[in-house]
Write a protein that holds these residues in place. Structure first.
Motif, mmCIF file in Angstrom:
data_model
loop_
_atom_site.group_PDB
_atom_site.id
_atom_site.type_symbol
_atom_site.label_atom_id
_atom_site.label_comp_id
_atom_site.label_asym_id
_atom_site.label_seq_id
_atom_site.Cartn_x
_atom_site.Cartn_y
_atom_site.Cartn_z
ATOM 1 N N GLU A 30 44.309 24.392 38.606
ATOM 2 C CA GLU A 30 44.212 25.848 38.476
ATOM 3 C C GLU A 30 43.025 26.159 37.576
ATOM 4 O O GLU A 30 43.011 25.802 36.395
ATOM 5 N N THR A 31 42.025 26.821 38.129
ATOM 6 C CA THR A 31 40.766 27.015 37.396
ATOM 7 C C THR A 31 40.647 28.385 36.749
ATOM 8 O O THR A 31 39.731 28.600 35.955
ATOM 9 N N LEU A 32 41.527 29.316 37.078
ATOM 10 C CA LEU A 32 41.461 30.646 36.477
ATOM 11 C C LEU A 32 42.245 30.644 35.169
ATOM 12 O O LEU A 32 43.465 30.453 35.164
ATOM 13 N N HIS A 33 41.561 30.840 34.065
ATOM 14 C CA HIS A 33 42.212 30.816 32.758
ATOM 15 C C HIS A 33 43.193 31.978 32.629
ATOM 16 O O HIS A 33 42.957 33.078 33.154
ATOM 17 N N ALA A 34 44.292 31.740 31.925
ATOM 18 C CA ALA A 34 45.343 32.759 31.797
ATOM 19 C C ALA A 34 44.808 34.059 31.211
ATOM 20 O O ALA A 34 45.263 35.160 31.572
ATOM 21 N N THR A 35 43.836 33.970 30.326
ATOM 22 C CA THR A 35 43.295 35.170 29.688
ATOM 23 C C THR A 35 42.393 35.979 30.618
ATOM 24 O O THR A 35 42.034 37.118 30.303
ATOM 25 N N GLN A 36 42.012 35.399 31.762
ATOM 26 C CA GLN A 36 41.088 36.064 32.688
ATOM 27 C C GLN A 36 41.798 36.683 33.888
ATOM 28 O O GLN A 36 41.141 37.222 34.773
ATOM 29 N N ARG A 37 43.102 36.613 33.923
ATOM 30 C CA ARG A 37 43.844 37.137 35.076
ATOM 31 C C ARG A 37 43.929 38.657 35.031
ATOM 32 O O ARG A 37 44.044 39.255 33.966
ATOM 33 N N GLN A 38 43.886 39.239 36.226
ATOM 34 C CA GLN A 38 43.961 40.681 36.373
ATOM 35 C C GLN A 38 45.394 41.106 36.696
ATOM 36 O O GLN A 38 46.149 40.361 37.334
ATOM 37 N N SER A 39 45.747 42.300 36.270
ATOM 38 C CA SER A 39 47.069 42.840 36.583
ATOM 39 C C SER A 39 47.166 43.142 38.078
ATOM 40 O O SER A 39 46.262 43.757 38.653
ATOM 41 N N PHE A 40 48.274 42.689 38.693
ATOM 42 C CA PHE A 40 48.453 42.923 40.131
ATOM 43 C C PHE A 40 49.205 44.245 40.338
ATOM 44 O O PHE A 40 50.354 44.293 40.744
ATOM 45 N N ARG A 41 48.514 45.330 40.008
ATOM 46 C CA ARG A 41 49.056 46.669 40.236
ATOM 47 C C ARG A 41 48.120 47.407 41.168
ATOM 48 O O ARG A 41 46.898 47.210 41.139
ATOM 49 N N VAL A 42 48.688 48.280 41.977
ATOM 50 C CA VAL A 42 47.896 48.997 42.974
ATOM 51 C C VAL A 42 46.743 49.742 42.327
ATOM 52 O O VAL A 42 45.603 49.706 42.803
ATOM 53 N N ARG A 43 47.022 50.410 41.202
ATOM 54 C CA ARG A 43 45.969 51.183 40.538
ATOM 55 C C ARG A 43 44.833 50.260 40.080
ATOM 56 O O ARG A 43 43.650 50.597 40.223
ATOM 57 N N ASN A 44 45.191 49.117 39.529
ATOM 58 C CA ASN A 44 44.175 48.180 39.056
ATOM 59 C C ASN A 44 43.362 47.604 40.215
ATOM 60 O O ASN A 44 42.137 47.454 40.125
ATOM 61 N N LEU A 45 44.041 47.277 41.335
ATOM 62 C CA LEU A 45 43.335 46.751 42.506
ATOM 63 C C LEU A 45 42.376 47.785 43.083
ATOM 64 O O LEU A 45 41.222 47.480 43.406
ATOM 65 N N LEU A 46 42.858 49.022 43.219
ATOM 66 C CA LEU A 46 42.001 50.072 43.767
ATOM 67 C C LEU A 46 40.797 50.321 42.867
ATOM 68 O O LEU A 46 39.689 50.559 43.357
ATOM 69 N N ALA A 47 41.027 50.243 41.547
ATOM 70 C CA ALA A 47 39.906 50.415 40.616
ATOM 71 C C ALA A 47 38.869 49.312 40.803
ATOM 72 O O ALA A 47 37.653 49.560 40.735
ATOM 73 N N GLY A 48 39.358 48.085 41.054
ATOM 74 C CA GLY A 48 38.440 46.972 41.273
ATOM 75 C C GLY A 48 37.636 47.136 42.553
ATOM 76 O O GLY A 48 36.414 46.926 42.565
ATOM 77 N N TYR A 49 38.320 47.513 43.635
ATOM 78 C CA TYR A 49 37.613 47.716 44.896
ATOM 79 C C TYR A 49 36.587 48.846 44.765
ATOM 80 O O TYR A 49 35.480 48.756 45.308
ATOM 81 N N TRP A 50 36.947 49.891 44.047
ATOM 82 C CA TRP A 50 36.005 50.992 43.846
ATOM 83 C C TRP A 50 34.818 50.550 43.001
ATOM 84 O O TRP A 50 33.676 50.893 43.280
ATOM 85 N N GLN A 51 35.098 49.758 41.967
ATOM 86 C CA GLN A 51 34.030 49.272 41.091
ATOM 87 C C GLN A 51 32.994 48.478 41.872
ATOM 88 O O GLN A 51 31.784 48.664 41.702
ATOM 89 N N LEU A 52 33.448 47.586 42.758
ATOM 90 C CA LEU A 52 32.519 46.761 43.534
ATOM 91 C C LEU A 52 31.934 47.531 44.712
ATOM 92 O O LEU A 52 30.730 47.451 44.981
ATOM 93 N N GLY A 53 32.798 48.262 45.424
ATOM 94 C CA GLY A 53 32.331 48.952 46.623
ATOM 95 C C GLY A 53 31.351 50.067 46.340
ATOM 96 O O GLY A 53 30.552 50.435 47.211
ATOM 97 N N SER A 54 31.403 50.630 45.132
ATOM 98 C CA SER A 54 30.479 51.704 44.778
ATOM 99 C C SER A 54 29.237 51.183 44.064
ATOM 100 O O SER A 54 28.358 51.968 43.693
ATOM 101 N N ASP A 55 29.163 49.882 43.874
ATOM 102 C CA ASP A 55 28.008 49.266 43.214
ATOM 103 C C ASP A 55 26.958 48.921 44.269
ATOM 104 O O ASP A 55 27.132 47.993 45.063
#
Length: 410
Positions: free
Chosen positions: A192-217
């Motif tokens: 497992e290569t993803l460190h525990a401190t680097q994990r993202q919250s699996f919530r709809v709001r957080n996911l949508l924010a991530g997609y918006w962050q990348l998709g609008s870049d």
């Protein structure tokens, strides 16, 4: 980068590269291995040409859709579970394809294959950046690119051999066996290569924010186009190989391997040089050289096909050189994509793969059938797809010249 990376993998670097590279080849093998069996499957299941095309389209669009989520899920739950679950579902879907009695069943299981296959290539890219600093990551990415680019050329030969010596079902049993082998290898070896401190919250709001962050870049979109579209300049010829090689160049099916050998050679040469150049020259210079090679050979290929009738003595060489240029630049562009938003590398890999898979689907379902019967049409389409990637890179480079500086400083 995972702060514990050095302790996660004690074996030689090349072994880790091979493990990730094999994950990356699963997608291309799933697409191209069964292409030689199209006519056999059609006759066996009583399918129409349109229905056979749907077996490919169902896979490609399933792949593109789920590629949006594999990386995002791995950002929350870790890389290893996503890889193992993806391989398990792929294996079951391959067995379903082998046991299909109707074309509808085959289309359904091909769609399931597509939904699951992307886990390997999407997550493997994020794993590389989890484990390595930029210059070392470029070397590993180059090795993975080598396998990823070679797979579409080898897969039809494997599928043709299985078809000749057995039947079309053997192709899907082979894919199922490949899935089992990869699941066992990754279950035993993949950390497992993803460190525990680097994990993202699996919530709809957080996911949508991530997609918006990348998709609008805009930087992200342009880099995704620069990395995902030019490959289709080669992929177009691979998809059109039966017509290009058989009708235009007059080769018998048993002679097709020359085309694939040349294409493989180009990819191997470009990927190997890309790895050797890591840390030695500026990444943007390496990308520029790769695009320049593709632009020049693409223009020469078009001019030659306009002026002369395509001949086996020269018509395959430009595709080989084009593949070299693509393999030289794409590992570096991929690293730039992943590092734009370091906290969402899995999601970035997902979106990047979705762009490339969507382009592959359009080429397979629309462009290839339109242009395959004309060598000039093939050359024009190949050059235009490369130019789309090139224009994306040039605009991004001039608008945001600071992108990529961290690789030089690492």
């Amino acid at each position: 980068m995972n702060p514990d990376a050095k302790s996660l993998w004690q074996a030689p670097l090349w072994a880790f590269s091979v493990l990730l590279a094999l994950l990356a080849t699963l997608g291309p093998f799933s697409i191209d291995t069964y292409l030689p069996a199209f006519s056999g499957i059609r006759q066996s299941l009583g399918a129409s040409a349109v229905q056979m095309q749907q077996t490919l389209s169902a896979y490609l669009f399933g792949f593109a859709f789920m590629s949006l989520f594999h990386g995002a899920i791995s950002d929350s739950f870790g890389r290893r579970p996503v890889v193992l679950w993806g391989l398990a579902v792929f294996t079951l879907a391959s067995i379903g394809c082998a046991l299909s009695q109707t074309i509808g069943q085959l289309i359904f299981f091909r769609a399931i294959q597509g939904l699951s296959t992307g886990a390997g290539i999407v997550v493997s890219r994020a794993i590389i950046r989890d484990m390595y600093a930029p210059s070392q990551a470029q070397k590993v990415m180059s090795q993975v690119t080598l396998f990823f680019g070679v797979a579409p050329a080898i897969a039809p030969m494997v599928g043709g051999w299985l078809l000749i010596h057995s039947n079309w079902q053997a192709i899907f049993w082979f894919l199922g066996g490949l899935g089992v082998m990869l699941w066992l290898a990754n279950y035993r070896l993949l950390p497992e290569t993803l460190h525990a401190t680097q994990r993202q919250s699996f919530r709809v709001r957080n996911l949508l924010a991530g997609y918006w962050q990348l998709g609008s870049d805009s930087r992200f979109i342009l880099l995704a186009l620069a990395s995902g579209v030019p490959f289709n300049g080669v992929f177009l010829y691979i998809l059109s190989a039966p017509v290009f090689l058989g009708e235009h160049l007059g080769l018998a099916p048993e002679q097709f391997y020359w085309f694939f050998v040349l294409t493989i050679g180009g990819i191997m040469g470009g990927a190997t040089l890309s790895g050797r150049l890591a840390g030695r020259i500026a990444p943007k210079k390496q990308i520029r050289i790769g695009f320049l090679v593709m632009l020049l050979i693409g223009a020469i290929n078009l001019l030659a096909n306009i002026l002369f009738k395509a001949h086996v003595a020269w018509a395959m060489l430009p595709i080989c050189i084009f593949a070299f240029g693509w393999a030289l630049m794409v590992p570096v562009v991929t690293l730039l994509v992943l590092d734009l938003h370091p906290n969402r590398r899995g999601m970035a890999s997902s979106l990047q793969m979705c762009v490339g898979a969507t382009a592959n689907g359009i080429v397979a379902g629309v462009i290839s059938p339109l242009v395959m019967h004309s060598t000039v049409g093939l050359a024009v389409a190949s050059l235009l797809m490369m130019c789309l990637g090139l224009c994306s890179w040039i605009y991004m480079r001039r608008r945001w010249p600071e992108v990529g500086q961290h690789i030089l400083q690492a």
